[in-house]
Design a protein around this motif. Structure first.
Motif, mmCIF file in Angstrom:
data_model
loop_
_atom_site.group_PDB
_atom_site.id
_atom_site.type_symbol
_atom_site.label_atom_id
_atom_site.label_comp_id
_atom_site.label_asym_id
_atom_site.label_seq_id
_atom_site.Cartn_x
_atom_site.Cartn_y
_atom_site.Cartn_z
ATOM 1 N N GLU A 78 32.569 65.861 88.500
ATOM 2 C CA GLU A 78 31.705 64.993 89.312
ATOM 3 C C GLU A 78 31.079 65.714 90.490
ATOM 4 O OE1 GLU A 78 34.729 62.174 90.320
ATOM 5 O OE2 GLU A 78 34.237 60.846 88.646
ATOM 6 N N HIS A 79 30.045 65.149 91.040
ATOM 7 C CA HIS A 79 29.441 65.525 92.327
ATOM 8 C C HIS A 79 29.082 67.001 92.465
ATOM 9 C CE1 HIS A 79 30.999 61.619 93.085
ATOM 10 N NE2 HIS A 79 32.255 62.014 93.162
ATOM 11 N N GLY A 80 28.647 67.623 91.416
ATOM 12 C CA GLY A 80 28.193 69.005 91.546
ATOM 13 C C GLY A 80 29.293 70.047 91.508
ATOM 14 N N ALA A 81 30.478 69.687 91.062
ATOM 15 C CA ALA A 81 31.558 70.674 90.938
ATOM 16 C C ALA A 81 31.400 71.471 89.640
ATOM 17 C CB ALA A 81 32.906 69.971 90.959
ATOM 18 N N ILE A 82 32.105 72.610 89.595
ATOM 19 C CA ILE A 82 32.085 73.442 88.390
ATOM 20 C C ILE A 82 33.514 73.608 87.903
ATOM 21 C CG2 ILE A 82 31.600 75.755 87.489
ATOM 22 C CD1 ILE A 82 29.423 76.027 89.604
ATOM 23 N N LEU A 83 33.768 73.208 86.673
ATOM 24 C CA LEU A 83 35.098 73.362 86.099
ATOM 25 C C LEU A 83 35.102 74.539 85.134
ATOM 26 C CD1 LEU A 83 38.011 72.369 85.575
ATOM 27 C CD2 LEU A 83 37.079 70.946 83.747
ATOM 28 N N VAL A 84 36.063 75.448 85.338
ATOM 29 C CA VAL A 84 36.232 76.565 84.403
ATOM 30 C C VAL A 84 37.553 76.350 83.679
ATOM 31 C CG1 VAL A 84 36.410 79.054 84.145
ATOM 32 C CG2 VAL A 84 34.986 78.091 85.963
ATOM 33 N N LEU A 85 37.495 76.296 82.369
ATOM 34 C CA LEU A 85 38.686 76.048 81.566
ATOM 35 C C LEU A 85 39.062 77.336 80.847
ATOM 36 C CD1 LEU A 85 40.232 73.389 81.209
ATOM 37 C CD2 LEU A 85 39.057 73.088 79.037
ATOM 38 N N LEU A 86 40.291 77.791 81.085
ATOM 39 C CA LEU A 86 40.736 79.062 80.504
ATOM 40 C C LEU A 86 42.036 78.847 79.730
ATOM 41 C CD1 LEU A 86 40.354 81.221 83.754
ATOM 42 C CD2 LEU A 86 38.711 81.091 81.863
ATOM 43 N N THR A 87 42.409 79.825 78.928
ATOM 44 C CA THR A 87 43.743 79.814 78.325
ATOM 45 C C THR A 87 44.408 81.122 78.723
ATOM 46 O OG1 THR A 87 42.962 80.859 76.304
ATOM 47 C CG2 THR A 87 43.037 78.452 76.321
ATOM 48 N N GLN A 88 45.727 81.178 78.555
ATOM 49 C CA GLN A 88 46.418 82.437 78.804
ATOM 50 C C GLN A 88 46.729 83.047 77.465
ATOM 51 O OE1 GLN A 88 49.883 81.907 81.216
ATOM 52 N NE2 GLN A 88 48.981 83.125 82.843
ATOM 53 N N GLY A 89 45.983 84.063 77.094
ATOM 54 C CA GLY A 89 46.190 84.654 75.780
ATOM 55 C C GLY A 89 45.609 83.752 74.715
ATOM 56 N N SER A 90 45.597 84.281 73.521
ATOM 57 C CA SER A 90 44.996 83.615 72.382
ATOM 58 C C SER A 90 45.764 82.336 72.020
ATOM 59 C CB SER A 90 45.019 84.642 71.249
ATOM 60 O OG SER A 90 44.904 84.048 70.031
ATOM 61 N N THR A 91 45.055 81.299 71.603
ATOM 62 C CA THR A 91 45.725 80.082 71.136
ATOM 63 C C THR A 91 46.233 80.323 69.719
ATOM 64 O OG1 THR A 91 44.322 78.641 72.451
ATOM 65 C CG2 THR A 91 45.385 77.650 70.538
ATOM 66 N N LYS A 92 47.555 80.347 69.576
ATOM 67 C CA LYS A 92 48.129 80.649 68.259
ATOM 68 C C LYS A 92 48.361 79.364 67.485
ATOM 69 C CE LYS A 92 50.309 84.497 70.510
ATOM 70 N NZ LYS A 92 49.685 84.055 71.814
ATOM 71 N N VAL A 93 47.933 79.365 66.252
ATOM 72 C CA VAL A 93 48.184 78.202 65.409
ATOM 73 C C VAL A 93 49.140 78.642 64.314
ATOM 74 C CG1 VAL A 93 47.190 76.394 63.992
ATOM 75 C CG2 VAL A 93 45.849 77.367 65.868
ATOM 76 N N PHE A 94 50.372 78.088 64.361
ATOM 77 C CA PHE A 94 51.390 78.489 63.404
ATOM 78 C C PHE A 94 51.173 77.798 62.065
ATOM 79 C CE2 PHE A 94 53.390 78.846 67.646
ATOM 80 C CZ PHE A 94 53.537 80.233 67.655
ATOM 81 N N LYS A 95 51.881 78.326 61.095
ATOM 82 C CA LYS A 95 51.841 77.785 59.742
ATOM 83 C C LYS A 95 52.080 76.273 59.746
ATOM 84 C CE LYS A 95 54.740 78.190 55.632
ATOM 85 N NZ LYS A 95 55.758 79.007 54.974
ATOM 86 N N SER A 96 51.262 75.563 58.993
ATOM 87 C CA SER A 96 51.463 74.120 58.896
ATOM 88 C C SER A 96 52.620 73.850 57.958
ATOM 89 C CB SER A 96 50.208 73.455 58.342
ATOM 90 O OG SER A 96 49.248 73.381 59.342
ATOM 91 N N ARG A 97 53.561 73.037 58.433
ATOM 92 C CA ARG A 97 54.721 72.812 57.571
ATOM 93 C C ARG A 97 54.388 71.778 56.512
ATOM 94 N NH1 ARG A 97 55.781 70.419 62.525
ATOM 95 N NH2 ARG A 97 55.765 68.136 62.409
ATOM 96 N N PRO A 98 54.844 72.035 55.299
ATOM 97 C CA PRO A 98 54.661 71.003 54.291
ATOM 98 C C PRO A 98 55.611 69.870 54.614
ATOM 99 C CG PRO A 98 55.839 72.896 53.371
ATOM 100 C CD PRO A 98 55.583 73.200 54.806
ATOM 101 N N GLY A 99 55.358 68.713 54.102
ATOM 102 C CA GLY A 99 56.244 67.603 54.412
ATOM 103 C C GLY A 99 55.433 66.343 54.482
ATOM 104 N N ARG A 100 55.443 65.707 55.645
ATOM 105 C CA ARG A 100 54.643 64.496 55.806
ATOM 106 C C ARG A 100 53.256 64.769 55.254
ATOM 107 N NH1 ARG A 100 53.512 62.962 61.261
ATOM 108 N NH2 ARG A 100 54.070 65.077 61.901
ATOM 109 N N LYS A 101 52.886 64.019 54.276
ATOM 110 C CA LYS A 101 51.659 64.327 53.578
ATOM 111 C C LYS A 101 50.480 63.644 54.248
ATOM 112 C CE LYS A 101 50.415 64.593 48.730
ATOM 113 N NZ LYS A 101 50.739 65.754 47.969
ATOM 114 N N VAL A 102 49.422 64.385 54.447
ATOM 115 C CA VAL A 102 48.231 63.751 55.012
ATOM 116 C C VAL A 102 47.565 62.919 53.927
ATOM 117 C CG1 VAL A 102 47.692 65.367 56.843
ATOM 118 C CG2 VAL A 102 46.958 65.872 54.524
ATOM 119 N N ALA A 103 46.774 61.985 54.358
ATOM 120 C CA ALA A 103 46.069 61.134 53.399
ATOM 121 C C ALA A 103 45.250 62.005 52.452
ATOM 122 C CB ALA A 103 45.153 60.178 54.140
ATOM 123 N N VAL A 104 45.449 61.814 51.200
ATOM 124 C CA VAL A 104 44.745 62.635 50.213
ATOM 125 C C VAL A 104 43.657 61.804 49.544
ATOM 126 C CG1 VAL A 104 44.996 63.742 47.975
ATOM 127 C CG2 VAL A 104 46.663 64.183 49.773
#
Lengths: 316, 291
Positions: A78-104
């Motif tokens: 708001e009101h002319g502010a500047i937001l900078v969004l950062l992460t620390q290191g790469s966002t790691k996405v681990f292996k998706s576990r099989p199990g609860r089945k998504v809607a097919v």
């Protein structure tokens, strides 16, 4: 880091993985009027010297996301502010576990029999006139078998500004992973004054259908020789000089016939339709570090807007 | 109306002035940038098949949802009961403009945008000049479909001239195919076939393949590629809620909005390298194509 703690009163009862950031101006300093989050999301704001700029580190516990994790982040500046969004290191996405089945879906052969729970990140951002968001995370790294969905919507007013970096690496190179995740889906929508200017959607997944007698064409065949792809959407008055700088560099290039692919390749498309200037920068490189260095050098005009400290946090 | 087979023969004619002969959809840039290897002997064939495979997959995933939804709008317009042709046509036009606008927002690459608009408009001109009834062939009773389609295409062309709409290729293709009465399946398949065939014609003009080799690939390699791409992408939709497709008292809904999940059912680009190379087309020192 974390010295501006969130106001406990404003944390509502929200779902797991949900967060909300509201940044405004108090005099000339940026102040978070709301900063709340729930596990596994964590938002930290380091103290920043540059006037009018607020920085948030978007972290997840354990340094990564697992199958079934849903992150939802709602942001207002708001009101002319500047937001900078950062992460620390790469966002790691681990292996998706099989199990609860998504809607097919019956009609969708790709989804059948996989039974994996994808990881999902959703971001919804509203930026009024004269305010800005700079989304400058480290790249997403999807591990072998990971499945990731990312949906980001940015609603800007005509005089708002945005820099939206979205990038992905081929995996853990140290373990020999080269584009071996199951699925990566990322969409970035830019609305300006209620008009959808850009909807950039990227889907990376191995084709599972047989195209006999042709040999199978793997994801890594399609994306080689590069192991890092980046997209940067730029829009608004605060980034006009950056776009001009990029356009100047781009138009000065002349490509003569080559016998081998370059180590780094980039393109720029300008979006001049309405109401002012925007651009889309795409970069691919053989090494992630090389892409990062190139972006840090090339997007240099942004340093003036967010300040040297913040700029270095993003690109060093 | 002509039979569906006869229409296919007409629409697949490589002499049609559809503008595709000046488009290489990034192939020329791919070759210039060193991604195409012509040695050893089989490499030119392999490189061509790889390019066509990646290009067709990505194009199918990003454009077929628009062909499908536009075709549904045209089909509904042709079928819908009602005496007020103008009102029905206006609603269909509004839906098509929405589809065109979304395709524009999703096709960020300026070279692809330019080529897509040029080819789209050429198809509409082809419909009104090449497929309308000649003045010496009269019919006793004008069928309502023909009246509505002619009205729609005229209005769409006017909207494009006034820059109220863009006239992108997948949308205009589906308008043309739908207006002629081609089924959805055939419209989708033919759209991808024409895309692939124009890539092979471009290969011959670029001299990366000979005319016989190009024909060999069309028969033996391109056919399974198009089959696979159609199978993967024919069910995709744009996700737009279009009033023409909403249920009426006599017709059920064409799509169920509640069911739509954009991450699995929506359009997407699947070959980011192709986007970069296509966008770099104009940087080439010498070039013979427009895209």
């Amino acid at each position: 880091m974390g010295d501006s703690s969130p106001n406990i009163n404003v944390i509502r009862k929200i779902d797991a993985g949900a967060g909300r950031i509201v940044l405004g101006l108090h005099g000339s300093s940026a102040v978070f009027s709301e900063l709340s989050y729930t596990y596994p999301l964590k938002l930290l704001s380091p103290r920043i010297a540059h006037q009018g700029v607020g920085v948030i580190y978007n972290l997840t516990y354990g340094g990564g996301l697992v199958g079934g994790d849903h992150i939802y982040l709602s942001i207002e500046v708001e009101h002319g502010a500047i937001l900078v969004l950062l992460t620390q290191g790469s966002t790691k996405v681990f292996k998706s576990r099989p199990g609860r089945k998504v809607a097919v879906r019956d009609h969708d052969p790709r989804q059948q029999g996989q039974g994996v729970v994808p990881t999902k990140q959703v971001m919804d951002v509203t930026i009024p006139d004269h305010s800005a968001i700079f989304l400058l995370p480290e790249p997403v790294t999807c591990f072998r078998m990971a499945s990731y969905n990312q949906i980001q919507k940015f609603r800007l007013s005509g005089k708002a500004s945005a820099v939206l970096l979205d990038w992905i690496t081929s995996g853990r190179k140290s373990r020999g992973e080269e584009w071996e995740f199951s699925r990566y889906y990322s969409t970035n929508e830019l609305w300006v004054d209620r008009k959808r200017i850009v909807k950039d959607v990227l889907l990376l997944q191995d084709e599972e259908l047989d195209v006999k007698p042709l040999p199978p064409r793997k994801l890594c065949d399609r994306l080689s020789p590069y192991s890092c792809y980046a997209t940067v959407i730029l829009y608004g008055p605060l980034v006009e000089s950056t776009i001009q700088h990029l356009a100047g560099m781009y138009e000065a290039m002349t490509v003569f016939k080559r016998s081998t692919a370059p180590d780094l390749i980039w393109s720029l498309s300008c979006v001049n339709d309405y109401p002012s200037r925007g651009g889309i920068l795409r970069v691919a490189g053989k090494e992630t570090e090389q892409v990062k260095k190139w972006m840090g050098d090339t997007l240099q005009p942004l340093e003036e807007v967010v300040g040297t400290d913040v700029y270095r946090k993003a690109f060093w | 109306m002509a039979s569906s087979d006869y229409l296919l023969l007409l629409l697949a004619d490589s002499n049609l002035p559809t503008g595709s002969f000046v488009a290489s959809a990034g192939l020329e840039s791919y070759v210039t940038h060193g991604f195409f290897s012509s040695r050893p002997v089989n490499s030119a064939l392999d490189s061509t098949v790889s390019f066509v495979s990646d290009s067709v997959s990505s194009y199918a995933h990003s454009s077929l949802p628009f062909v499908t939804d536009t075709h549904a709008v045209i089909h509904a317009l042709a079928q819908r009961e009602g005496a007020d042709d103008t009102a029905l046509v206006e609603q269909a036009l509004e839906d098509i403009r929405q589809l065109d606008e979304l395709y524009h927002a999703m096709t960020v690459n300026h070279v692809a945008r330019r080529a897509s608009k040029a080819q789209g408009v050429a198809l509409l001109t082809l419909y009104s000049k090449g497929f309308s009834r000649p003045p010496n062939i009269t019919v006793t009773e004008q069928c309502p479909r023909e009246t509505r389609m002619a009205m729609l295409v005229d209005k769409l062309k006017l909207a494009i001239r006034r820059e109220e709409s863009h006239g992108h290729l997948p949308i205009c293709w589906a308008v043309l195919a739908g207006a002629l009465g081609l089924t959805l399946e055939r419209s989708q398949y033919l759209h991808l076939f024409l895309h692939a065939r124009s890539l092979l014609s471009a290969s011959v003009r670029l001299n990366t393949l000979g005319p016989y080799a190009s024909q060999q690939l069309l028969l033996h390699a391109i056919s399974p590629l198009i089959e696979a791409a159609t199978a993967r992408s024919s069910h995709l939709r744009t996700g737009l809620q279009l009033p023409t497709l909403l249920p009426t008292s006599d017709q059920p809904a064409v799509q169920d909005a509640e069911e739509f999940d954009e991450t699995t059912d929506g359009p997407a680009v699947t070959w980011p390298l192709g986007e970069i190379l296509a966008a770099r087309h104009d940087l080439q020192h010498s070039r013979i194509f427009n895209s």
